[in-house]
Write an enzyme that holds these catalytic residues in place. Structure first.
Site, PDB file in Angstrom:
ATOM      1  N   GLU A  52      57.965  97.109 -11.582  1.00 54.54           N
ATOM      2  CA  GLU A  52      57.918  97.634 -13.008  1.00 54.54           C
ATOM      3  C   GLU A  52      58.057  96.202 -13.832  1.00 54.54           C
ATOM      4  O   GLU A  52      59.221  95.912 -13.634  1.00 54.54           O
ATOM      5  CB  GLU A  52      58.844  98.775 -13.252  1.00 54.54           C
ATOM      6  CG  GLU A  52      58.289  99.917 -14.173  1.00 54.54           C
ATOM      7  CD  GLU A  52      57.182 100.588 -13.579  1.00 54.54           C
ATOM      8  OE1 GLU A  52      55.950  99.963 -14.018  1.00 54.54           O
ATOM      9  OE2 GLU A  52      57.119 101.392 -12.760  1.00 54.54           O
ATOM     10  N   ASP A  55      54.290  92.927 -14.434  1.00 57.93           N
ATOM     11  CA  ASP A  55      52.828  92.439 -14.747  1.00 57.93           C
ATOM     12  C   ASP A  55      52.802  91.243 -15.588  1.00 57.93           C
ATOM     13  O   ASP A  55      52.173  90.211 -15.383  1.00 57.93           O
ATOM     14  CB  ASP A  55      51.870  93.551 -15.005  1.00 57.93           C
ATOM     15  CG  ASP A  55      52.309  94.462 -16.169  1.00 57.93           C
ATOM     16  OD1 ASP A  55      53.132  94.097 -16.895  1.00 57.93           O
ATOM     17  OD2 ASP A  55      51.132  95.247 -16.469  1.00 57.93           O
ATOM     18  N   GLY A 143      53.515 108.344 -20.015  1.00 58.89           N
ATOM     19  CA  GLY A 143      53.665 107.269 -19.116  1.00 58.89           C
ATOM     20  C   GLY A 143      53.024 107.189 -17.911  1.00 58.89           C
ATOM     21  O   GLY A 143      53.159 106.217 -16.983  1.00 58.89           O
ATOM     22  N   LEU A 144      51.832 107.823 -17.939  1.00 60.07           N
ATOM     23  CA  LEU A 144      50.944 107.815 -16.759  1.00 60.07           C
ATOM     24  C   LEU A 144      49.655 107.286 -17.056  1.00 60.07           C
ATOM     25  O   LEU A 144      48.649 107.480 -16.590  1.00 60.07           O
ATOM     26  CB  LEU A 144      50.840 109.397 -16.254  1.00 60.07           C
ATOM     27  CG  LEU A 144      51.874 110.016 -15.946  1.00 60.07           C
ATOM     28  CD1 LEU A 144      51.655 111.492 -15.438  1.00 60.07           C
ATOM     29  CD2 LEU A 144      52.686 109.344 -14.703  1.00 60.07           C
ATOM     30  N   SER A 145      49.856 106.509 -18.116  1.00 53.62           N
ATOM     31  CA  SER A 145      48.519 105.409 -18.709  1.00 53.62           C
ATOM     32  C   SER A 145      47.322 106.308 -18.988  1.00 53.62           C
ATOM     33  O   SER A 145      46.092 105.986 -18.710  1.00 53.62           O
ATOM     34  CB  SER A 145      48.034 104.599 -17.458  1.00 53.62           C
ATOM     35  OG  SER A 145      48.944 103.491 -17.123  1.00 53.62           O
ATOM     36  N   SER A 146      47.596 107.371 -20.064  1.00 51.44           N
ATOM     37  CA  SER A 146      46.423 107.996 -20.512  1.00 51.44           C
ATOM     38  C   SER A 146      45.685 106.965 -21.402  1.00 51.44           C
ATOM     39  O   SER A 146      44.372 107.106 -21.426  1.00 51.44           O
ATOM     40  CB  SER A 146      46.872 109.065 -21.310  1.00 51.44           C
ATOM     41  OG  SER A 146      47.970 108.661 -22.495  1.00 51.44           O
ATOM     42  N   SER A 147      46.361 105.857 -21.938  1.00 52.33           N
ATOM     43  CA  SER A 147      45.569 105.009 -22.791  1.00 52.33           C
ATOM     44  C   SER A 147      44.488 104.111 -21.911  1.00 52.33           C
ATOM     45  O   SER A 147      43.466 103.837 -22.105  1.00 52.33           O
ATOM     46  CB  SER A 147      46.345 104.077 -23.352  1.00 52.33           C
ATOM     47  OG  SER A 147      47.395 103.608 -23.034  1.00 52.33           O
ATOM     48  N   GLU A 192      43.449  96.922 -25.930  1.00 48.01           N
ATOM     49  CA  GLU A 192      44.587  97.616 -25.928  1.00 48.01           C
ATOM     50  C   GLU A 192      45.615  96.453 -26.535  1.00 48.01           C
ATOM     51  O   GLU A 192      46.116  96.981 -27.791  1.00 48.01           O
ATOM     52  CB  GLU A 192      45.426  97.742 -24.546  1.00 48.01           C
ATOM     53  CG  GLU A 192      46.610  98.444 -24.742  1.00 48.01           C
ATOM     54  CD  GLU A 192      47.080  99.562 -23.768  1.00 48.01           C
ATOM     55  OE1 GLU A 192      46.147 100.157 -23.173  1.00 48.01           O
ATOM     56  OE2 GLU A 192      48.078 100.090 -23.898  1.00 48.01           O
ATOM     57  N   ASP A 204      48.033  98.849 -15.629  1.00 52.85           N
ATOM     58  CA  ASP A 204      47.621 100.035 -15.807  1.00 52.85           C
ATOM     59  C   ASP A 204      45.970 100.096 -15.727  1.00 52.85           C
ATOM     60  O   ASP A 204      45.313 100.882 -15.040  1.00 52.85           O
ATOM     61  CB  ASP A 204      47.574 100.779 -17.106  1.00 52.85           C
ATOM     62  CG  ASP A 204      49.187 100.626 -17.298  1.00 52.85           C
ATOM     63  OD1 ASP A 204      50.121 100.413 -16.423  1.00 52.85           O
ATOM     64  OD2 ASP A 204      49.673 100.851 -18.653  1.00 52.85           O
TER      65      ASP A 204
HETATM   66  C1  GLA Z   1      53.208  99.768 -19.333  1.00 53.11           C
HETATM   67  C2  GLA Z   1      52.478  98.773 -19.423  1.00 53.11           C
HETATM   68  C3  GLA Z   1      52.105  98.088 -18.365  1.00 53.11           C
HETATM   69  C4  GLA Z   1      53.516  97.689 -17.593  1.00 53.11           C
HETATM   70  C5  GLA Z   1      54.571  98.945 -17.319  1.00 53.11           C
HETATM   71  C6  GLA Z   1      55.762  98.359 -16.951  1.00 53.11           C
HETATM   72  O1  GLA Z   1      52.730 100.863 -18.109  1.00 53.11           O
HETATM   73  O2  GLA Z   1      51.169  99.225 -19.974  1.00 53.11           O
HETATM   74  O3  GLA Z   1      51.293  96.842 -18.471  1.00 53.11           O
HETATM   75  O4  GLA Z   1      53.970  96.545 -18.305  1.00 53.11           O
HETATM   76  O5  GLA Z   1      54.696  99.342 -18.848  1.00 53.11           O
HETATM   77  O6  GLA Z   1      55.679  97.955 -15.643  1.00 53.11           O
END
Ligand code: GLA
Length: 418
Positions: A52, A55, A143-147, A192, A204
């Site tokens: 985490e 990236d 925090g599950l990457s809906s975007s 993004e 993501d």
């Molecule tokens: C968000 C960001 C990712 C990553 C995480 C943390 O999800 O979109 O690119 O940096 O936070 O690991």
């Protein structure tokens, strides 16, 4: 005398099956634009198992794609207009001309959709106007990457609509053109970062486009290389519980950008291209603390760097344990990751800490926050037969702490966008 209130029942957020998701998007399209779409494509949200805030430091991350997906029904137009509608947005139909779609000009959720078209055009792809209807079972703001799911669904939909030939096909949960998908993922990141204005890294989008069913995606964020690591928890009588804390969070706000800037500054002070270099260069690593200590915020920088370099080590250890068949052995690495994110990187929050502690007490083998933090979701590795009990214990702990009821989901490594 006291009366015991009934224990709160956990609320589950199931994934739609593909036919249902496609039908919903198709129906919304037909009802809005009064004609059928040319096609429907979809893309998953993700949870990160470990790695985490690595990236954007050129590090390693290990996400899986979720069975929860965002569906995009699309049809081509012969002008440069984009008309968009979303079942999750009450604002009705939005319209944007591609000629006007420049960074800063499009606000709100349309920026993620139009941003992908803009990034494709910037890269020289012949993308014109289109109508699009969106529906999704990826929890929003969890925090599950809906975007990223939205961007990736639009990316593969436009790939098909305009014959770009980048997304290939998905057979048995595996994509057959990873290079094309890596290019699409990079363009989604541009959308993004530049159109939506969120300075996120690339994990993501890579997870949504490049993951493989039944596998975790080992992502090397320095060169974009991936390795698919078998990840079948059911075979080990385990399950991955997702706790959506429903605490509000946003990456567009300053904390994420501040963490990223601190890492970049620390790397510069250390004379390294990125913190990955510090993680893998023993000499640099040994002198990092002393080299940063005389900065006015030296103590903070030391902790930020310590999180990133130890987290990169934990990804490698996690993959090693998976590949050795020691799946239960990843639990302590999840715990250590959470402690590091909480204490050194300072991106956890009360809800996440309550979720992690309650899950561990109820028998999880390991638990950690996942994603950017400051709210969002936690993941817990649990014996399959303890899934309901752990969810119940977390719901009870939230109730006892006076927190809003969380929502739960089960994560299995699902197929990528397609
Ligand atoms: C968000 C960001 C990712 C990553 C995480 C943390 O999800 O979109 O690119 O940096 O936070 O690991």
């Amino acid at each position: 005398m006291t009366t015991d209130a009934p224990a709160p029942q956990p609320t589950w957020t199931p994934a739609w099956d593909r036919a249902e998701g496609e039908e919903r998007a198709r129906a919304l399209f037909a009802a809005t634009f009064e004609s059928p779409p040319d096609g429907v494509r979809s893309a998953p949200g993700r949870v990160n198992l470990i790695g985490e805030h690595t990236d954007y430091n050129g590090g390693l991350a290990l996400p899986i794609a979720l069975p929860h997906r965002t569906y995009a029904a699309v049809a081509r137009r012969d002008d440069d207009l984009v008309r968009l509608v979303s079942a999750q947005e009450p604002s009705g139909v939005r319209e944007v001309r591609l000629a006007d779609a420049v960074p800063g000009a499009v606000t709100g959720w349309p920026a993620y959709v139009v941003g992908v078209a803009w990034a494709l055009r910037e890269a020289g792809h012949a993308v014109g106007g289109f109508d699009v209807a969106i529906d999704s079972c990826v929890p929003f703001g969890a925090g599950l990457s809906s975007s990223a799911a939205l961007e990736a669904a639009v990316a593969v939909a436009l790939d098909a609509l305009f014959g770009l030939g980048l997304a290939g096909t998905v057979v048995d949960g595996a994509a057959d053109d990873d290079a094309g998908r890596a290019a699409l993922a990079d363009l989604c990141v541009r959308a993004e970062n530049e159109m939506a204005g969120a300075p996120t890294g690339g994990m993501d989008q890579a997870a949504s486009l490049r993951a493989r069913a039944g596998h975790a995606l080992l992502l090397d964020c320095r060169d974009g290389a991936v390795r698919h690591v078998p990840f079948d928890l059911a075979a080990h009588d385990l399950a991955l519980l997702v706790v959506d804390t429903r605490a509000p969070h946003s990456h567009v706000d300053g904390e994420y950008a501040q963490r990223r800037a601190a890492c970049e500054r620390a790397a510069t002070l250390l004379g390294a291209p990125d913190l990955r270099e510090v993680a893998q260069d023993a000499d640099l690593r040994a002198r990092a603390d002393a080299a940063l200590a005389d900065q006015p915020d030296g103590e903070v920088l030391v902790r930020r760097v310590r999180h990133v370099v130890t987290e990169i080590d934990r990804v490698t250890a996690f993959v090693g344990r998976l590949e050795d068949g020691d799946v239960r052995g990843v639990g302590p690495l999840m715990d250590a990751s959470h402690a590091s994110l909480r204490d050194d990187y300072e991106v956890s929050c009360r809800e996440l800490d309550v979720a992690v502690a309650a899950a561990r007490e109820a028998g999880a083998l390991g638990a950690r926050m996942t994603g950017g933090g400051f709210g969002g979701s936690a993941v817990a590795l649990v014996p399959a037969e303890r899934l309901d009990a752990v969810a119940g214990a977390v719901a009870a702990a939230f109730d006892a702490a006076g927190l809003r009821a969380p929502a739960f989901a089960v994560a299995v490594a699902a197929p990528p966008a397609g």
